[in-house]
Design a protein around this motif. Structure first.
Motif, short mmCIF file in Angstrom:
data_model
loop_
_atom_site.label_atom_id
_atom_site.label_comp_id
_atom_site.label_asym_id
_atom_site.label_seq_id
_atom_site.Cartn_x
_atom_site.Cartn_y
_atom_site.Cartn_z
N GLN A 193 0.82 -1.22 0.00
CA GLN A 193 0.00 0.00 0.00
C GLN A 193 0.85 1.27 0.00
N LEU A 194 2.08 1.16 0.52
CA LEU A 194 2.97 2.32 0.55
C LEU A 194 3.27 2.83 -0.85
N GLY A 195 3.19 1.94 -1.82
CA GLY A 195 3.53 2.32 -3.19
C GLY A 195 2.51 3.15 -3.92
N GLU A 196 1.30 3.27 -3.38
CA GLU A 196 0.28 4.07 -4.08
C GLU A 196 0.66 5.54 -4.04
N ILE A 197 0.78 6.14 -5.20
CA ILE A 197 1.25 7.51 -5.33
C ILE A 197 0.15 8.51 -4.92
N VAL A 198 0.52 9.38 -4.02
CA VAL A 198 -0.35 10.49 -3.61
C VAL A 198 0.15 11.72 -4.36
N TRP A 199 -0.56 12.12 -5.39
CA TRP A 199 -0.07 13.15 -6.30
C TRP A 199 0.05 14.53 -5.65
N GLU A 200 -0.57 14.70 -4.48
CA GLU A 200 -0.46 15.98 -3.77
C GLU A 200 0.93 16.18 -3.17
N LYS A 201 1.72 15.11 -3.06
CA LYS A 201 3.09 15.25 -2.56
C LYS A 201 3.96 15.88 -3.64
N SER A 202 5.16 16.32 -3.27
CA SER A 202 6.04 16.97 -4.23
C SER A 202 6.63 15.97 -5.21
N ALA A 203 7.07 16.49 -6.35
CA ALA A 203 7.67 15.63 -7.37
C ALA A 203 8.93 14.94 -6.85
N SER A 204 9.72 15.65 -6.05
CA SER A 204 10.94 15.05 -5.52
C SER A 204 10.64 13.93 -4.54
N GLU A 205 9.62 14.09 -3.71
CA GLU A 205 9.22 13.02 -2.79
C GLU A 205 8.78 11.78 -3.56
N LEU A 206 7.99 12.00 -4.60
CA LEU A 206 7.46 10.88 -5.36
C LEU A 206 8.56 10.17 -6.15
N TRP B 276 10.71 -3.85 -5.48
CA TRP B 276 9.54 -4.32 -4.74
C TRP B 276 9.20 -3.34 -3.65
N PRO B 277 7.93 -3.07 -3.41
CA PRO B 277 6.75 -3.61 -4.12
C PRO B 277 6.36 -2.78 -5.34
N SER B 278 7.10 -1.73 -5.62
CA SER B 278 6.92 -0.80 -6.75
C SER B 278 5.90 0.29 -6.43
N ALA B 279 6.13 1.45 -7.00
CA ALA B 279 5.20 2.57 -6.86
C ALA B 279 4.17 2.48 -7.99
N TYR B 280 2.95 2.90 -7.69
CA TYR B 280 1.90 2.74 -8.70
C TYR B 280 0.83 3.82 -8.55
N THR B 281 0.09 3.99 -9.64
CA THR B 281 -1.09 4.84 -9.65
C THR B 281 -2.14 4.11 -10.47
N TYR B 282 -3.17 4.82 -10.89
CA TYR B 282 -4.22 4.18 -11.69
C TYR B 282 -4.48 5.00 -12.95
N LEU B 283 -4.71 4.29 -14.04
CA LEU B 283 -5.05 4.92 -15.31
C LEU B 283 -6.29 4.24 -15.86
N ASN B 284 -7.38 4.98 -15.92
CA ASN B 284 -8.67 4.43 -16.38
C ASN B 284 -9.05 3.16 -15.64
N GLY B 285 -8.80 3.16 -14.33
CA GLY B 285 -9.18 2.02 -13.50
C GLY B 285 -8.18 0.89 -13.44
#
Length: 312
Positions: A207-220, A230-239
């Motif tokens: 769950q830590l890998g889910e990107i919170v876009w409100e954070k700064s670009a450098s943090e992300l 592992w476990p990789s960072a991720y977001t969602y695109l069209n579900g």
């Protein structure tokens, strides 16, 4: 010296091999039980077990090391020292005091900083410029024992959790051999930790890998590197889940868009608005597809400016 080695993952293997190469008599390898893995759920040996068996070393896999049966089993080997590297269980006092030289742990941080789980990934995620490995004489606390030797490792600008893992494993292996030599010849010095300076890390969960876009670009960008592989960072695109394997910070570029919005699509990259600055996606992987560079991704999945990434 007669050594009982306790470890489980890949990170432990280099130290086990280094001890064997240095001429120590590894009389037993203690590791976690085999676990089912993959779609077929076939039982898989821990890396330390595979290595030990390849060298003809007996393997012991207790479910709980705190049980008296485990203590009695280890005791019969009359080890001079127990070396522990990412074993995965906390040792009881009876085992810690069993060998005449005690138990030595190889820990992947510069103690007392980053005690606990996942110090390697957190060093990248938190933007550390320097980390390292510490050997210590174990006590009943969590990474609280007296320090013996340390070695610093400077993080590269594009360091990932995986690349740092490999570097620290190699550093830890050589440091452990030097530590045992110092203990054996009596030159080892034991330095108490300054406990008030200690920091603790938590286990890495998916769950830590889910990107919170409100954070700064450098943090992300650091999160993406720290959670690679592992476990990789991720977001969602069209579900669908979109893993992000590599990205570049564009702090000087500003756009008037909500965090998570695609503000520009270039031939070989995607620029996404964050809470501060833009993040340029360079390598991605859409759910059900292979990992690929962004230009290859865009050839099969064209994106439009204004597309919103994240949960709908």
């Amino acid at each position: 010296m007669r050594v009982i080695f306790m470890g489980t993952p890949d990170f432990s293997v280099g130290t086990l091999e280094a001890l064997i190469e240095a001429g120590h008599e590894v009389v037993l390898a203690v590791t976690q039980p085999d676990k089912p893995k993959g779609r077929g759920k076939s039982m898989q040996f821990p890396p330390v077990k595979e290595t030990a068996l390849a060298h003809g070393i007996e393997v012991y896999q207790p479910v709980r090391v705190r049980e008296s049966a485990c203590f009695e089993y280890l005791k019969k080997y009359e080890a001079d020292i127990i070396v522990v590297v990412a074993f995965g269980q906390i040792l009881p006092k009876e085992i810690l005091e069993m060998p005449r030289f005690g138990c030595v742990n190889v820990h992947a941080s510069l103690l007392p900083k980053y005690r606990g789980a996942a110090p390697i990934q957190w060093a990248v995620i938190n933007g550390e410029q320097v980390t390292g490995v510490t050997t210590m004489r174990m006590d009943e606390g969590l990474d609280t024992g007296d320090m013996i030797l340390k070695e610093e490792v400077v993080l590269a600008p594009e360091e990932t959790g995986g690349s740092l893992f490999d570097r620290l494993a190699k550093t830890g292996a050589s440091l452990c051999v030097r530590t045992l030599a110092a203990i054996e010849d009596g030159s080892a010095r034991y330095t108490p930790q300054e406990h008030e300076q200690a920091t603790h890390t938590t286990m890495i969960k998916k769950q830590l890998g889910e990107i919170v876009w409100e954070k700064s670009a450098s943090e992300l960008e650091r999160l993406i590197r720290g959670l690679n592989p592992w476990p990789s960072a991720y977001t969602y695109l069209n579900g669908k889940t979109l893993k992000i394997w590599k990205a570049v910070v564009k702090e000087q570029v500003q756009a008037h868009a909500d965090p998570g919005s695609v503000v520009e699509v270039l031939k070989d990259s995607i620029l996404v608005q964050t809470g501060q600055g833009l993040l340029q996606l360079v390598e991605v992987q859409l759910e059900g597809k292979k990992r690929m560079t962004t230009d290859a991704f865009l050839r099969g999945f064209p994106l439009e400016t204004g597309t919103k990434l994240g949960k709908e």
